[in-house]
Design an enzyme around this catalytic site. Sequence first.
Site: not given
Length: 334
Positions: A325, A93, A100, A79, A104, A107, A282, A207
């Site tokens: 995000c 983006c 991935c 995406e 995280c 995410c 989000n 960060l």
Amino acid sequence: PALADLLDELGIGAHHAGRVFRGVHLHRRALDQIADLGRHAGTLAAATTRTEAVVEAVHDTPDGTRKLVVRFGDGSRVESVLVPMRDDRYSLCVSSQVGCAMACAFCATGTLGLTRSLTAGEIVAQVHAARALVEGGPRRLSRLVFMGMGEPLHAYDSVRDALRILLDDHGVNFGAKHITVSTVGLVRRIGDLARDTGGRIQLAISLHAGTDATRVRIVPTARRTPLTELREAVHAWPLPGSRAVMVEVVVLPGVNDGAADLDGIAWFMDGLRGVVNLIPFNPFPGAPFASPTDQQVLAMQAGLDRRGVHTRVRWPRGRGVSGACGQLMLADAG
């Protein structure tokens, strides 16, 4: 330059390089449609592979954000997101990996694991597909942010080579100051990117916390990179002209907004020409966190402001299609 060398090796002649590069990367033409290439088109086609990217679906939101589902030749999909800017332009983006490996906690892409990295050709084709989609419309694509699916510096060679193509003045010629590459903090690769770009592009650092204890909790790869080491690498990043480093901090009330973390973020930013972008979390299915209220976001911003940190809030765009995000995971791609 690499294309010129190849054309020389094939006996076509390096003097055709500019014409071929413009035809492929600026005008998106097939080789046999490039003027004055003639019979050489067949020679070049036989010696190369042209990567294609197909926009399989487009999800639009009322705020003008457009989430694209992009499919490559092997069926892999990513995406990418077109975000409208204040004028008549879009920011794209860009994704660099299918899934991935960074995992995280905030995410959605990290829940997928890593399938593979995109090739440089696939990254460039993704950009070309977005350009073709908006061509003739009221907005043009002028900015690229490598903040989509994947960790760009984990796909370093592909991202580096894609940047060389996208920055080349024979092609689309994106301005270096209009390209941002984000990383969760792969220190060795930050140094490589500084060397290979001279700091001409913008660096963004994910960060998300000001203490190692908090950062390890939400960014598992931080176990290998303490904040002191990451800070040293970021402060060594060259900043020609008025360039600045973007530092990303997701707002997770009760997790990373305490005094110790705010003090740590202020320490990280001390002496660095940069800005902290606060990103309200989000939500996504199965997420371990809740979205902050506007008041909680503004309270964290006020805490950093009191510590002398330059901040901005990146209010969500594209939430309605899971395009904000941290939400990219192909959950609604069909």
